[in-house]
Design a protein around this motif. Structure first.
Motif, mmCIF file in Angstrom:
data_model
loop_
_atom_site.group_PDB
_atom_site.id
_atom_site.type_symbol
_atom_site.label_atom_id
_atom_site.label_comp_id
_atom_site.label_asym_id
_atom_site.label_seq_id
_atom_site.Cartn_x
_atom_site.Cartn_y
_atom_site.Cartn_z
ATOM 1 N N ALA A 28 -3.802 11.992 -3.212
ATOM 2 C CA ALA A 28 -3.401 11.569 -4.562
ATOM 3 C C ALA A 28 -4.526 11.789 -5.565
ATOM 4 O O ALA A 28 -4.454 11.300 -6.700
ATOM 5 C CB ALA A 28 -2.976 10.108 -4.551
ATOM 6 N N SER A 29 -5.567 12.515 -5.165
ATOM 7 C CA SER A 29 -6.673 12.823 -6.063
ATOM 8 C C SER A 29 -7.186 14.231 -5.749
ATOM 9 O O SER A 29 -7.636 14.498 -4.627
ATOM 10 C CB SER A 29 -7.798 11.800 -5.869
ATOM 11 N N THR B 112 5.325 6.590 -10.194
ATOM 12 C CA THR B 112 3.896 6.248 -10.191
ATOM 13 C C THR B 112 3.159 7.586 -10.219
ATOM 14 O O THR B 112 3.771 8.642 -9.995
ATOM 15 C CB THR B 112 3.496 5.441 -8.941
ATOM 16 N N PHE B 113 1.857 7.529 -10.486
ATOM 17 C CA PHE B 113 1.134 8.782 -10.746
ATOM 18 C C PHE B 113 -0.153 8.894 -9.937
ATOM 19 O O PHE B 113 -0.780 7.889 -9.601
ATOM 20 C CB PHE B 113 0.839 8.890 -12.246
ATOM 21 N N THR B 114 -0.535 10.121 -9.656
ATOM 22 C CA THR B 114 -1.798 10.387 -8.950
ATOM 23 C C THR B 114 -2.962 10.220 -9.936
ATOM 24 O O THR B 114 -2.756 10.053 -11.142
ATOM 25 C CB THR B 114 -1.840 11.829 -8.420
ATOM 26 N N GLU C 226 3.291 13.013 -10.990
ATOM 27 C CA GLU C 226 4.173 12.088 -10.258
ATOM 28 C C GLU C 226 3.752 12.077 -8.780
ATOM 29 O O GLU C 226 3.468 13.119 -8.184
ATOM 30 C CB GLU C 226 5.639 12.543 -10.423
ATOM 31 N N MET C 227 3.733 10.868 -8.201
ATOM 32 C CA MET C 227 3.095 10.641 -6.894
ATOM 33 C C MET C 227 3.722 11.415 -5.720
ATOM 34 O O MET C 227 2.992 11.994 -4.913
ATOM 35 C CB MET C 227 3.127 9.136 -6.616
ATOM 36 N N SER C 228 5.051 11.445 -5.586
ATOM 37 C CA SER C 228 5.649 12.103 -4.403
ATOM 38 C C SER C 228 5.327 13.593 -4.379
ATOM 39 O O SER C 228 4.904 14.137 -3.349
ATOM 40 C CB SER C 228 7.174 11.941 -4.370
ATOM 41 N N VAL D 291 1.308 14.075 -4.080
ATOM 42 C CA VAL D 291 0.724 13.941 -2.737
ATOM 43 C C VAL D 291 1.305 14.987 -1.783
ATOM 44 O O VAL D 291 0.581 15.744 -1.137
ATOM 45 C CB VAL D 291 0.978 12.520 -2.171
#
Ligand code: NDP
Length: 316
Positions: free
Chosen positions: A62-63, A99-101, A106-108, A111
């Motif tokens: 996520a980063s 949610t966000f990285t 967007e997280m899904s 990641v």
């Protein structure tokens, strides 16, 4: 010599089971690339993996900074890279807000696809340096790309549309956190879209690099492993009923151990060296080359996803 395999998300579920299966053969040293170092170390011990058969290294997909730091740390450890497995994923099936990285995606998709895209692109350099006889890059897919199954057709279906949301960076700010640009967020669809990106990416790698490098690029659907942490964000009733439903109704259920053996085959079996293939297993656990849906095998879409992703992860 032993092969060295890096597996992302090896702290639970499929990744852990594959790490264990590979380490137990004695032929592989497993690098467990995980966001929670302590959890991964404890999981390896609890699974009975022998000291010295694995190394835990920190990687938070996520980063994008963390991805780059992982690649640096891996290189400093002076191990060869023979096989890279992009396995980690998050699934937020009931989420109606994104949610966000760390980078604001967007997280899904951030990641499952973008973090892995950067990792795989950077580590191609390492794979190309390896003298191992069969070097492979494996990206774990999902059933959502199968046209020949019921589960692949359960709504909301994956659909990347014209990729306008991805082009906008999935920031939510410009209106959309969804790849197709839809303004309402659907966590289940975001996961499916991210898995289509995984499968398109594997095929685009194959087209761009297989002939020149000899590296095998593959994806797989390991079966429905209804007991893993992937379903942790689902409603409790679903989590109770899903494993028996898969076991007795759809009969698609596989144990974590069995799924780990399947992924281990895609990593190391001499018979699975064909590149550009999406592997699945039949009821008798024999592997076969599966068909992908039209969207998940569209070369033009694969090229566009590749180019847009390059921009988002800072490679173009
Ligand atoms: P799990 O939730 O058990 O495992 C997912 C792994 O990903 C965990 O190790 C988790 O780490 C890790 N992870 C999550 N976010 C990040 C992050 N930001 N950075 C690094 N690692 C992260 O799920 P599964 O084992 O089921 O899933 C593994 C793969 O299998 C996925 O690609 C999934 O799409 C695929 N798959 C699973 C199916 C199933 O039925 N379960 C079916 C088809 C495909 P942590 O332990 O810290 O949470």
């Amino acid at each position: 010599r032993q092969g060295v395999v890096v597996i992302t998300g090896a702290s639970s579920g499929l990744g852990l089971a594959a790490a264990k299966a590979l380490a137990e053969t004695g032929k592989w040293h497993v690098v467990m690339a995980c966001r929670d170092f302590l959890k991964a170390s404890k999981a390896a011990k609890a699974a009975g993996m022998a000291n010295g058969s694995y190394t835990v290294m920190h990687l938070d997909l996520a980063s994008l900074d963390s991805v780059r730091q992982f690649v640096d740390a891996f290189r400093r450890a002076e191990m060869p890279l023979d096989v890279l497995v992009c396995n980690a994923a998050i699934y937020r099936p009931t989420a109606r807000t994104p949610t966000f990285t760390a980078d604001g995606h967007e997280m899904s998709v951030g990641v499952n696809h973008l973090g892995h895209f950067l990792l795989a692109r950077l580590m191609m350099e390492d794979l190309q340096k390896s003298d191992y006889p069969s070097r492979r890059l494996v990206i774990v897919g999902s059933i959502t790309g199968n046209v020949n199954t019921l589960a692949g057709n359960v709504p909301p279906k994956a659909n990347l549309g014209d990729l306008r949301g991805l082009a906008g960076g999935l920031t939510g700010a410009s209106g959309s956190a969804m790849i197709d640009g839809d303004e309402s967020f659907d966590g289940a669809k975001a996961y499916k879209d991210s898995k289509v990106c995984n499968m398109l990416t594997m095929q685009e790698f194959h087209r761009r690099y297989h002939e020149d490098t000899g590296i095998t690029f593959s994806s797989l659907y390991p079966g429905c492993i209804a007991t893993t942490g992937l379903f942790r964000e689902h409603i409790p009733l679903f989590r109770t009923l899903f494993p028996p439903f898969q076991r007795f109704v759809t009969k698609g259920f596989v144990s974590e151990a069995e799924s780990g053996k399947r992924l281990a085959q895609v990593v190391g079996e001499p018979s699975l060296t064909k590149s550009g293939v999406y592997w699945s297993w039949n009821k008798d656990s024999a592997s076969f080359e599966n068909q992908l849906s039209q969207e998940a095998s569209d070369p033009e879409k694969a090229r566009k996803v590749w180019e847009l992703s390059e921009k988002l992860v800072g490679l173009a």
